[in-house]
Design an enzyme around this catalytic site. Structure first.
Site, PDB file in Angstrom:
ATOM      1  N   ASP A 172       0.806  -1.228   0.000  1.00  0.00           N
ATOM      2  CA  ASP A 172       0.000   0.000   0.000  1.00  0.00           C
ATOM      3  C   ASP A 172       0.840   1.280   0.000  1.00  0.00           C
ATOM      4  O   ASP A 172       0.290   2.378   0.109  1.00  0.00           O
ATOM      5  CB  ASP A 172      -0.988   0.010   1.174  1.00  0.00           C
ATOM      6  CG  ASP A 172      -0.308  -0.127   2.521  1.00  0.00           C
ATOM      7  OD1 ASP A 172       0.943  -0.071   2.568  1.00  0.00           O
ATOM      8  OD2 ASP A 172      -1.018  -0.305   3.534  1.00  0.00           O
ATOM      9  N   ASP A 173       2.168   1.141  -0.135  1.00  0.00           N
ATOM     10  CA  ASP A 173       3.015   2.327  -0.298  1.00  0.00           C
ATOM     11  C   ASP A 173       3.701   2.331  -1.669  1.00  0.00           C
ATOM     12  O   ASP A 173       4.747   2.947  -1.845  1.00  0.00           O
ATOM     13  CB  ASP A 173       4.061   2.420   0.823  1.00  0.00           C
ATOM     14  CG  ASP A 173       4.984   1.213   0.877  1.00  0.00           C
ATOM     15  OD1 ASP A 173       4.729   0.228   0.142  1.00  0.00           O
ATOM     16  OD2 ASP A 173       5.967   1.249   1.643  1.00  0.00           O
ATOM     17  N   ASP A 261       6.857 -12.648   1.142  1.00  0.00           N
ATOM     18  CA  ASP A 261       7.658 -12.477  -0.066  1.00  0.00           C
ATOM     19  C   ASP A 261       8.838 -13.446  -0.097  1.00  0.00           C
ATOM     20  O   ASP A 261       9.191 -13.975  -1.164  1.00  0.00           O
ATOM     21  CB  ASP A 261       8.125 -11.027  -0.230  1.00  0.00           C
ATOM     22  CG  ASP A 261       8.762 -10.442   1.017  1.00  0.00           C
ATOM     23  OD1 ASP A 261       8.900 -11.164   2.025  1.00  0.00           O
ATOM     24  OD2 ASP A 261       9.121  -9.238   0.982  1.00  0.00           O
ATOM     25  N   HIS A 285      10.816   1.460  -0.693  1.00  0.00           N
ATOM     26  CA  HIS A 285      11.326   2.541   0.153  1.00  0.00           C
ATOM     27  C   HIS A 285      12.685   2.188   0.767  1.00  0.00           C
ATOM     28  O   HIS A 285      13.313   3.027   1.411  1.00  0.00           O
ATOM     29  CB  HIS A 285      10.315   2.849   1.269  1.00  0.00           C
ATOM     30  CG  HIS A 285      10.167   1.732   2.256  1.00  0.00           C
ATOM     31  ND1 HIS A 285       9.344   0.649   2.022  1.00  0.00           N
ATOM     32  CD2 HIS A 285      10.753   1.511   3.466  1.00  0.00           C
ATOM     33  CE1 HIS A 285       9.418  -0.176   3.044  1.00  0.00           C
ATOM     34  NE2 HIS A 285      10.273   0.322   3.939  1.00  0.00           N
TER      35      HIS A 285
END
EC number: 2.4.1.222
Length: 360
Positions: A172-173, A261, A285
């Site tokens: 969601d980023d 993941d 990020h």
């Protein structure tokens, strides 16, 4: 008198004898030539047969080439990949619905609404009422490897129940550029075993695999970080089923005691022996996003943002919105890709979008 008659008859007799001998020689010569003629006839027959065989071989080769050409045409005529062929899964949690998720709904998900599925742990009537595909799982809202793997298991099962050709996961980023995603996936064979993304490490992941009898063994494998996003082809996803379908994904995650993941990478590389494809088009990020040049940003599949040492880590773009108005730079990116969006500045609406610049 008798002698004179004899001299008259003798030449005629000799001439007759000569004629008979000559005829006999001619008959003998013809008789000797018959086997040779028969042999010549056989040679002609053989030559005709060989020629016919050569022609048949040539015709067969031509038909084979024609068939191969038709087969190649059939392969080439595979319909091009479309956005509707991709199952886009976004993993989020209830506490980020009004912040992180709201930003995605306002930007790129508005362009992929029909094909994007939001996997969360909390119902949200406001989001559902706007027609977004919200999947409320029974997973914990905690950020543990069990909770994360629970949501990934749901993503996998929902994808397998669909008709779509690709499963692409993002967090969601992440900002997802649909055009760049299509360009990337179209480069791969439609029936290939494809696992593509970007690792967060510069070396393979090392883990302990639990075995029977409380034993363990060292394993290493590459995995695509979920924070940058990754994609799996349907062929590969189907092969993953023995370790990923239903409760099996969480069970596999427990075997290596790592999050979702990492578990995907473990299944693909260790269980199936298929190598991950590394792509620099995905971004999380965890990397320095300032290093991305503005001219390269529209070509990237995903972008991200986050705080690092009290500073915002996001792509560097000037104009459209200030950093205070748009700290993630997602709104700025979106307006450059889709300038006709209702909330984008009026000055951009008559300009070529980044998508048009890239296509031209």
């Amino acid at each position: 008198m008798i002698l004179r008659r004899l001299f008259h008859v003798l030449p005629a007799f000799a001439f007759t004898l000569f004629i008979l001998v000559l005829l006999d020689l001619q008959l003998r010569t013809r008789s000797d030539q018959k086997p040779q003629n028969a042999h010549d006839g056989h040679q002609r027959t053989t030559f005709i047969s060989e020629t016919t065989a050569e022609n048949q071989h040539r015709d067969g080769a031509h038909e084979k080439e024609k068939a191969e050409g038709q087969k190649w045409t059939e392969v080439r005529s595979t319909p091009p990949l479309e956005l509707s062929d991709i199952f886009i899964a976004v993993k989020t949690t209830g506490r980020f619905h009004k912040s992180r998720l709201a930003l995605l709904l306002e930007t790129w998900i508005s362009e992929t609404k029909e094909h994007t599925y939001i996997f969360t742990d909390s119902p949200d009537a406001d989001i559902s009422s706007e027609g977004f595909n919200v999947v409320v799982t029974n997973c914990s809202p905690e950020h543990s490897h069990q909770a994360l793997s629970c949501k990934m298991a749901a993503e996998y099962d929902y994808f397998m129940a669909s008709y779509k050709k690709w499963l692409c996961h993002v967090d969601d980023d992440n900002y997802l550029n649909p055009g760049a995603l299509l360009s990337l996936l179209m480069a791969f064979p439609a029936d290939g075993d494809i696992y593509v993304g970007k690792p967060s490490l510069d070396r393979p992941m090392r883990a302990q695999e639990l075995l029977e009898g409380n034993k363990t063994r060292d394993v290493h494998f590459w995995f695509a970080t979920g924070g940058a996003g990754f994609c799996l082809s349907r062929n590969l996803a189907e092969r993953m089923a023995p370790w990923a379908s239903g409760p099996r994904f969480e069970q596999t995650s427990a075997v290596i005691m790592l999050p979702d993941d990492c578990t995907v990478g473990f299944i693909v590389e260790r269980r199936l022996g298929i190598s991950m494809i590394h792509s620099n088009m995905f971004h999380s990020h965890l990397e320095n996003l300032l290093l991305l040049s503005p001219s390269d940003i529209p070509k990237q599949v995903t972008l991200s943002y986050g705080w690092f040492e009290s500073k915002m880590n996001s792509v560097e773009l000037k104009g459209v919105f200030t950093k205070d108005e748009d700290p993630s730079r997602f709104r700025t990116v979106h307006c450059l890709l889709y300038p006709t969006t209702s909330w984008c500045p009026v000055a951009l609406k008559s300009a070529l979008s980044w998508n048009q610049h890239v296509m031209h």
